[in-house]
Design a protein around this motif. Structure first.
Motif, PDB file in Angstrom:
ATOM      1  N   UNK A   1       6.289  17.896   4.683  1.00 39.63           N
ATOM      2  CA  UNK A   1       7.710  18.220   4.564  1.00 39.63           C
ATOM      3  C   UNK A   1       8.596  16.975   4.539  1.00 39.63           C
ATOM      4  N   UNK A   2       8.291  15.979   5.369  1.00 38.88           N
ATOM      5  CA  UNK A   2       9.175  14.804   5.472  1.00 38.88           C
ATOM      6  C   UNK A   2       9.157  13.920   4.238  1.00 38.88           C
ATOM      7  N   UNK A   3       8.277  14.173   3.288  1.00 42.20           N
ATOM      8  CA  UNK A   3       8.287  13.437   2.022  1.00 42.20           C
ATOM      9  C   UNK A   3       9.040  14.179   0.917  1.00 42.20           C
TER      10      UNK A   3
ATOM     11  N   UNK B   1      -2.864   9.800  -2.805  1.00 38.47           N
ATOM     12  CA  UNK B   1      -1.988   9.564  -1.650  1.00 38.47           C
ATOM     13  C   UNK B   1      -1.999  10.759  -0.692  1.00 38.47           C
ATOM     14  N   UNK B   2      -2.584  11.871  -1.114  1.00 39.47           N
ATOM     15  CA  UNK B   2      -2.693  13.037  -0.214  1.00 39.47           C
ATOM     16  C   UNK B   2      -3.780  12.831   0.837  1.00 39.47           C
ATOM     17  N   UNK B   3      -4.601  11.784   0.657  1.00 40.45           N
ATOM     18  CA  UNK B   3      -5.681  11.478   1.605  1.00 40.45           C
ATOM     19  C   UNK B   3      -5.154  10.511   2.663  1.00 40.45           C
TER      20      UNK B   3
ATOM     21  N   UNK C   1      -4.533   1.729  -0.965  1.00 40.16           N
ATOM     22  CA  UNK C   1      -4.224   3.158  -1.058  1.00 40.16           C
ATOM     23  C   UNK C   1      -3.729   3.729   0.269  1.00 40.16           C
ATOM     24  N   UNK C   2      -3.541   2.889   1.248  1.00 34.57           N
ATOM     25  CA  UNK C   2      -3.070   3.395   2.548  1.00 34.57           C
ATOM     26  C   UNK C   2      -1.606   3.800   2.415  1.00 34.57           C
ATOM     27  N   UNK C   3      -1.353   5.102   2.410  1.00 35.94           N
ATOM     28  CA  UNK C   3      -0.008   5.614   2.160  1.00 35.94           C
ATOM     29  C   UNK C   3       0.598   6.261   3.397  1.00 35.94           C
ATOM     30  N   UNK C   4      -0.197   7.054   4.099  1.00 35.75           N
ATOM     31  CA  UNK C   4       0.329   7.766   5.260  1.00 35.75           C
ATOM     32  C   UNK C   4      -0.789   8.002   6.270  1.00 35.75           C
ATOM     33  N   UNK C   5      -0.480   7.901   7.563  1.00 32.16           N
ATOM     34  CA  UNK C   5      -1.525   8.144   8.567  1.00 32.16           C
ATOM     35  C   UNK C   5      -1.979   9.591   8.602  1.00 32.16           C
ATOM     36  N   UNK C   6      -1.112  10.505   8.162  1.00 26.79           N
ATOM     37  CA  UNK C   6      -1.474  11.916   8.089  1.00 26.79           C
ATOM     38  C   UNK C   6      -1.836  12.287   6.657  1.00 26.79           C
TER      39      UNK C   6
END
Length: 388
Positions: free
Chosen positions: A188-190, A234-236, A245-250
């Motif tokens: 949601x926050x994206x 980036x969904x990973x 490719x490190x985009x988000x910790x979640x």
């Protein structure tokens, strides 16, 4: 067939393949090589294509793409008990402009899908999904897209196409071939509230990361109704991929993304599959292995396909009628696989998109909920979209 847009697999990959066991995928694929040219694809059912186009990435700074590490890793894996013949057709090199690359991909995908070959696209930026979608303009009137992504990628359609706005172009540009769009694993926050509201107004489907992680099986009926599946790496979550490719910790973990790609393969409707947003980094063996395993699981899914949606013969299914208020919901259950569908009725006086009774994949839980008086949300959205 004319595949002039495709350059052969590199000699370094082929040399690596020569050292592998005879049982590995690299020794079983039909491969487009400089020495032997394009392989005969008459009996091929799946074809791997790399697309070295990333100029419409909003963060593009001139980085080049190279898929050799992915290929070397994929070639070194062992197949399952598969019956499909697979080809690696090489890469689409960047054209003079990104639009040239789109044209090359669109033409290639159209040729393959027409020949009943499923393209597995390894890409740069995810705006390539737009070209993949346009390949269907002359193939079928209505297309369903499933996007595995943190974002909806609606973006500002008044601006030139980018990897974070390609989907807005798909909605707004003619010909209007899109019927349904589903996003799996969004966070949601994206996404702005306006985009979330627009998804609701258009009766598109969106499944939050938490929902997917809590019940990975919920992805299966969504995939069962898709023609095009597009995956944004980036969904990973960052822990599963290399530095670039490190985009988000979640995000989805390795097991979840592979389960999702397997569901995409199992779907009888999915006729093209793409993995995008790969950023090449030398010696990034972990991302190469993840992509190789995602492709492996997609191929495994295709090999597990079962034709269970023939409802012309009453011996193939069980039919259940459920009354909720003024609605009669009609469910079908395949005797062969136990999978469920729900009927979306056709209203003759409305200019709807389906023009017939349509069966929407659903779950056993949807049927149970209906018996308890709850209308399944997927049915409601499809019904409203049908009458939109």
């Amino acid at each position: 067939m004319n595949f002039n847009f495709l350059s052969p697999v590199s000699d370094s990959v082929l040399a690596h393949s020569e050292l592998l066991s005879q049982q590995t995928l690299g020794r079983k694929f039909k491969i487009h090589s400089e020495q032997h040219g394009m392989p005969d694809i008459d009996e091929v059912q799946l074809a791997i294509i790399g697309v070295k186009e990333n100029r419409n990435d909003v963060n593009y700074i001139g980085a080049e793409l190279n898929f050799d590490d992915i290929r070397k890793t994929l070639y070194s894996l062992f197949p399952g008990n598969w019956h499909t013949i697979i080809a690696d057709l090489g890469d689409i090199e960047p054209g003079e402009s990104a639009e040239d690359s789109y044209f090359a991909l669109r033409t290639t995908v159209e040729l393959l899908v027409e020949k009943k070959i499923i393209p597995i696209i390894i890409g740069g930026s995810q705006d390539l999904t737009y070209a993949n979608y346009r390949a269907y303009d002359n193939l079928q009137p209505m297309v369903n897209i499933v996007n595995v992504d943190t974002n909806f990628d609606l973006g500002d359609t008044s601006l030139p196409i980018k990897n974070n706005s390609y989907f807005g172009k798909i909605i707004l540009e003619e010909p209007y071939n899109l019927f349904n769009y589903s996003t799996i694993g969004y966070q949601t926050y994206f996404n702005s509230q306006e985009e979330i509201d627009l998804m609701e107004r258009l009766y598109f489907e969106a499944y939050r990361l938490g929902e997917v992680s809590n019940n990975i099986n919920s992805v299966e009926p969504v995939m069962r109704d898709a023609h095009i599946v597009t995956v944004d790496l980036k969904s990973v979550r960052a822990a599963e991929v290399g530095e670039r490719l490190k985009f988000t910790p979640n995000g989805l973990d390795g097991k979840e993304i592979c389960a999702i790609t397997r569901y995409a393969g199992i779907s009888n409707k999915v006729s093209s599959f793409g993995i995008y947003e790969y950023h090449y980094e030398p010696k990034d063996t972990i991302t190469a292995m993840l992509l190789a395993q995602m492709i492996w699981y997609f191929i495994e899914g295709v090999n597990c396909r079962v034709k269970d949606d023939d409802f012309t013969n009453a011996n193939n299914y069980l039919k259940y009628n459920v009354l909720i208020e003024n609605e009669e919901l009609i469910f079908f259950k395949s005797i062969k696989t136990g999978r469920w569908w729900i009927e979306i009725p056709f209203l003759a006086n409305l200019n709807n998109k389906l023009k017939k009774h349509t069966l929407l994949p659903c779950t056993h839980e949807d049927y149970i909920a209906a018996t308890e008086g709850k209308i399944p949300e997927r049915w409601y959205k499809a019904y409203r979209k049908n009458n939109f």
